[in-house]
Design a protein around this motif. Structure first.
Motif, mmCIF file in Angstrom:
data_model
loop_
_atom_site.group_PDB
_atom_site.id
_atom_site.type_symbol
_atom_site.label_atom_id
_atom_site.label_comp_id
_atom_site.label_asym_id
_atom_site.label_seq_id
_atom_site.Cartn_x
_atom_site.Cartn_y
_atom_site.Cartn_z
ATOM 1 N N LEU A 287 2.004 -6.045 5.156
ATOM 2 C CA LEU A 287 2.886 -5.830 3.898
ATOM 3 C C LEU A 287 1.490 -6.207 3.489
ATOM 4 C CD1 LEU A 287 4.351 -5.722 1.307
ATOM 5 C CD2 LEU A 287 5.184 -8.399 2.289
ATOM 6 N N SER A 288 0.083 -7.442 3.706
ATOM 7 C CA SER A 288 -0.943 -7.653 3.079
ATOM 8 C C SER A 288 -2.273 -6.242 2.740
ATOM 9 C CB SER A 288 -1.821 -8.748 3.711
ATOM 10 O OG SER A 288 -1.361 -8.275 5.387
ATOM 11 N N ASP A 289 -1.565 -5.458 3.375
ATOM 12 C CA ASP A 289 -2.457 -4.573 3.419
ATOM 13 C C ASP A 289 -1.657 -3.524 2.525
ATOM 14 O OD1 ASP A 289 -4.152 -2.135 3.961
ATOM 15 O OD2 ASP A 289 -3.043 -0.691 4.600
ATOM 16 N N LYS A 290 -0.577 -3.273 2.211
ATOM 17 C CA LYS A 290 -0.367 -2.307 1.253
ATOM 18 C C LYS A 290 0.165 -3.336 -0.712
ATOM 19 C CE LYS A 290 1.405 -0.030 4.512
ATOM 20 N NZ LYS A 290 -0.359 0.276 5.681
ATOM 21 N N ILE A 291 -0.100 -5.222 -0.039
ATOM 22 C CA ILE A 291 -0.465 -5.272 -1.071
ATOM 23 C C ILE A 291 -2.168 -4.868 -2.045
ATOM 24 C CG2 ILE A 291 -0.347 -7.976 -2.280
ATOM 25 C CD1 ILE A 291 2.632 -6.884 -2.258
ATOM 26 N N TYR A 292 -3.002 -4.969 -0.797
ATOM 27 C CA TYR A 292 -4.375 -5.065 -1.685
ATOM 28 C C TYR A 292 -4.581 -3.573 -1.571
ATOM 29 C CZ TYR A 292 -8.618 -3.677 -0.436
ATOM 30 O OH TYR A 292 -10.723 -3.541 -0.420
ATOM 31 N N LEU A 293 -3.764 -2.889 -1.447
ATOM 32 C CA LEU A 293 -4.153 -1.128 -1.920
ATOM 33 C C LEU A 293 -3.799 -0.918 -3.059
ATOM 34 C CD1 LEU A 293 -3.360 1.383 0.972
ATOM 35 C CD2 LEU A 293 -6.162 0.656 0.583
ATOM 36 N N LEU A 294 -2.266 -1.747 -3.335
ATOM 37 C CA LEU A 294 -1.817 -1.675 -4.225
ATOM 38 C C LEU A 294 -2.834 -2.825 -5.440
ATOM 39 C CD1 LEU A 294 2.035 -2.317 -4.018
ATOM 40 C CD2 LEU A 294 1.107 0.072 -4.993
ATOM 41 N N ARG A 295 -2.876 -3.376 -5.258
ATOM 42 C CA ARG A 295 -4.291 -4.756 -6.347
ATOM 43 C C ARG A 295 -5.481 -3.628 -6.346
ATOM 44 N NH1 ARG A 295 -3.124 -9.932 -3.043
ATOM 45 N NH2 ARG A 295 -1.793 -11.194 -4.329
ATOM 46 N N LYS A 296 -5.838 -3.127 -5.514
ATOM 47 C CA LYS A 296 -7.126 -2.094 -5.586
ATOM 48 C C LYS A 296 -6.634 -1.115 -7.332
ATOM 49 C CE LYS A 296 -9.934 -0.082 -3.302
ATOM 50 N NZ LYS A 296 -10.196 0.855 -1.157
ATOM 51 N N LYS A 297 -5.214 -0.654 -6.841
ATOM 52 C CA LYS A 297 -4.999 0.244 -8.522
ATOM 53 C C LYS A 297 -4.766 -0.090 -9.561
ATOM 54 C CE LYS A 297 -2.821 4.032 -5.179
ATOM 55 N NZ LYS A 297 -1.221 5.061 -4.613
ATOM 56 N N GLY A 298 -4.749 -1.724 -9.523
ATOM 57 C CA GLY A 298 -4.662 -2.239 -10.917
ATOM 58 C C GLY A 298 -3.586 -3.038 -10.621
ATOM 59 N N ILE A 299 -2.923 -2.924 -9.583
ATOM 60 C CA ILE A 299 -0.829 -3.751 -9.654
ATOM 61 C C ILE A 299 -1.865 -5.153 -10.035
ATOM 62 C CG2 ILE A 299 1.250 -4.263 -9.214
ATOM 63 C CD1 ILE A 299 0.809 -0.924 -10.077
#
Length: 76
Positions: A35-47
């Protein structure tokens, strides 16, 4: 043919619907173990997602620590 949702899309949809997600929820509901990886990717998209450190003490008295991720709406 319907496109299968990615794990990142599943996590984002969960956050939009429920506001928060934990690793245990991600594992049980979507079989997502990183999950932490998916959160990282979302944050990179500006979420905008905050991390809340949480803990729990089970029946044997053992303390477990985990993160709860919370979707932060713009301006809040």
């Amino acid at each position: 043919m319907k496109k299968k949702k990615t794990q990142v899309e599943k996590v984002l949809n969960h956050l939009i619907k429920f506001g928060t997600i934990t690793s245990w929820e991600a594992i049980q509901t979507y079989r997502i173990t990183r999950l932490s990886d998916k959160i990282y990717l979302l944050r990179k998209k500006g979420i905008n997602i905050s991390t809340i450190d949480s803990s729990n003490i089970n029946q044997e008295g053992i303390k477990t620590e985990f993160a709860t991720y919370k979707l932060i709406e713009n301006g809040k």
